[in-house]
Design a protein around this motif. Sequence first.
Motif, PDB file in Angstrom:
ATOM      1  N   LYS A   1       0.713  -1.160   0.179  1.00  0.00           N
ATOM      2  CA  LYS A   1       0.079  -0.043   0.012  1.00  0.00           C
ATOM      3  C   LYS A   1       0.875   1.240   0.121  1.00  0.00           C
ATOM      4  N   SER A   2       1.590   1.246   1.140  1.00  0.00           N
ATOM      5  CA  SER A   2       2.604   2.500   0.971  1.00  0.00           C
ATOM      6  C   SER A   2       3.443   2.714  -0.203  1.00  0.00           C
ATOM      7  N   THR A   3       4.168   1.556  -0.616  1.00  0.00           N
ATOM      8  CA  THR A   3       4.758   1.525  -1.834  1.00  0.00           C
ATOM      9  C   THR A   3       3.968   2.200  -3.009  1.00  0.00           C
TER      10      THR A   3
ATOM     11  N   ALA B   1      -2.809  10.128   1.864  1.00  0.00           N
ATOM     12  CA  ALA B   1      -2.608  10.171   3.488  1.00  0.00           C
ATOM     13  C   ALA B   1      -2.410   8.664   3.679  1.00  0.00           C
ATOM     14  N   ASP B   2      -1.149   8.486   4.397  1.00  0.00           N
ATOM     15  CA  ASP B   2      -0.734   7.075   4.826  1.00  0.00           C
ATOM     16  C   ASP B   2      -1.157   6.845   6.248  1.00  0.00           C
ATOM     17  N   GLU B   3      -1.993   6.166   6.381  1.00  0.00           N
ATOM     18  CA  GLU B   3      -2.716   5.780   7.925  1.00  0.00           C
ATOM     19  C   GLU B   3      -2.766   7.092   8.641  1.00  0.00           C
ATOM     20  N   PRO B   4      -3.585   8.115   8.214  1.00  0.00           N
ATOM     21  CA  PRO B   4      -3.247   9.418   8.808  1.00  0.00           C
ATOM     22  C   PRO B   4      -3.807   9.046  10.151  1.00  0.00           C
TER      23      PRO B   4
END
Lengths: 411, 249
Positions: free
Chosen positions: B47-49, B168-171
């Motif tokens: 996901k982050s990638t 937004a990465d796990e905000p």
Amino acid sequence: MKRLLSAVRIALRALKVNKVRSSLTMLGIVIGVAAVIATVAVGSGATQRVQQQIASIGSNLVMIIPGSLTSSGLHMGTGNAITLSETDARELMAQCPEISVAAPVVRGGAQVVYGDSNWGTIIMGTTPAYLTIRDLFVSKGAGFSDRDVDSANKVAVLGQTVVDNLFGSVDPIGKSIRIKHVPFTVVGVLERKGQSPTGQDQDDNILMPISTAKRKVIGSRSANGDAVNSILVQATNMSQIETAQDEARALLRQRHHLQPAEDDDFSIRNMQEVFAAQETSSRVMSLMLAAVASVSLIVGGIGIMNIMLVSVRERTREIGLRQAVGAKTRDILTQFLVEAITLSIAGGAVGIVVGITASAIVSRLANWQTVIGVGSVLLAVLFSALVGVAFGYYPARKAAYLDPIEALRYE
Amino acid sequence: MPSLIDVQHLGKSYNLGETTVHALRDVSLQIERGSFVAVMGPSGSGKSTFVNLLGCLDRPTSGRYLLDGFPVEDLDRDQLAEIRNRKVGFIFQNFSLLARTSALENVELPLLYADHDVPDAEERARNALASVGLAGRELSQPSQLSGGQQQRVAIARALVNNPEILLADEPTGQLDSRTSDEIMKIFQELNRVRGITIILITHSDEIAAYANHIIRFRDGQVVSNEPVVHPAYAGAQMRFVPSAVKVLQ
Ligand SMILES: Nc1ncnc2c1ncn2[C@@H]1O[C@H](COP(=O)(O)OP(=O)(O)OP(=O)(O)O)[C@@H](O)[C@H]1O
Ligand SMILES: [Mg+2]
């Protein structure tokens, strides 16, 4: 411009966060710059002092003494040691266009008595021209005149040291002193002159007409009654000293009937030459100190590089964040470079203050003359900025080329 | 008009000497303007990638990425930085604010790196802070703010340069559920009122329910890509948002 200002602001904030570390980092630069400033100050102070002393002996002064000096400075006595005469002096003045005045001098030590004080000093028999050549001034009374020379009057002009030792606070003008049991009238007192570059007291002497000196005090040791110990010559101009020397040499060789193959039977020296050696040694000294100072600047620079590398590592996440919001390579590079330069220039500024204080203390304690030049201060600022750039560039570049993802992930 | 985001056979692998880790393999999809996408999937699924690639923080090892119809995989670092500055706003799980720096200066940061001087930078930063409900806290430093407030500063920072995309990465990963709802309300408003495209990674179904589209990853691949029929919402009225994301066959 605005970018640069904000880069400076960011840098200052980063440095403020680590106050102790920043100050310790600056210390190397502080010491380096202070050392440069202080050594240059002491060095140019020494040079200036030598210059002043040369001026105190007399500007444009050329000294001619009998006998030849080999290149190694060895004095070669010629058979009949005294080869210079009063006539030589007169002819030098009359025939050489670049020589304004010449004064023959005979010297000798003598015991001087006034009342129940006595003092051993040096008697200089000469002509009034001597005062002009040596830049001597009569502070009280008057000098002796050409007429005093012609009629060998028993008059004396005293140096301050002699006055101090014989008269104390009594006014010496018009008083009678005895030199080698011969009574002399004191007609004048010389202005204080201080030490010569070689450390001699230039005020411990008595001037009198050369004729009187020869007859009553020193006595003519050589067969030639015209002989003198030296001739002092003044060139018309500082820049004409070489010409004046050449003219004097040519005239004296001719008057002494020297063949082209023969060495001079006299030597000519100007004061610049006499003290050049001393100046050179003080210059070598400053150079060595400057080299030491540069080494400490470089060490300071390495300190800055080290701290900047630590700082880049510590702030990896910050760098990643800045990159994530759009900071370009150049932005990060500028930020860290400005930080390094701020460190080194701040260090330089403190170093200048420390250096100036140190030279003030040195000149107080050791009684040395020091001169703080604008040039050396500018040089110090420039050099410390240069150190900042040179040693800050590598860490800054390292920061600027971090991979944003890796930087953001850095723990 | 091209899709805002168009990725084709996107792949990212890490060469770790003996083994090669495929963080992302052959992902092809499009995201239209105005979408609110939740990216889900187990830990390590990529996901982050994926989101970092969309935000031009990272480069793919294979495939194409057209942002606004413009291929970005061949751009150099400074060109990518400029895209991040102009088009993208990032919000991270751990807030990522500059320490010992006021909220206002944190928000101004992207304007500092704009390719031209922004004369009204402070004004814009104040407005951005006000729009996330932090008027009056301009001079507070991150350490003086709660987690929710810090994340709102981060949102203001992401918004200040008027980006087209918010990533937004796990905000809400470090926030309690009440604070998370507040943050999601802000996102939803930004999406609905200002039309900003939002792509948000989350592990929580409740958070994902605010989105109007959900993409699920597993082992670096997209396993499902579906619209949310009735998005949960914190706003006043419901609005039908057509499906904006479709997986290319
Ligand atoms: N720099 C790297 N070097 C090697 N492997 C990496 C690197 N970055 C990511 N990976 C690998 O890529 C895969 C995907 O990672 P990614 O961070 O995208 O997962 P994620 O879905 O965001 O997980 P999480 O929910 O835990 O955040 C993981 O297997 C991870 O180990
Ligand atoms: Mg992740």
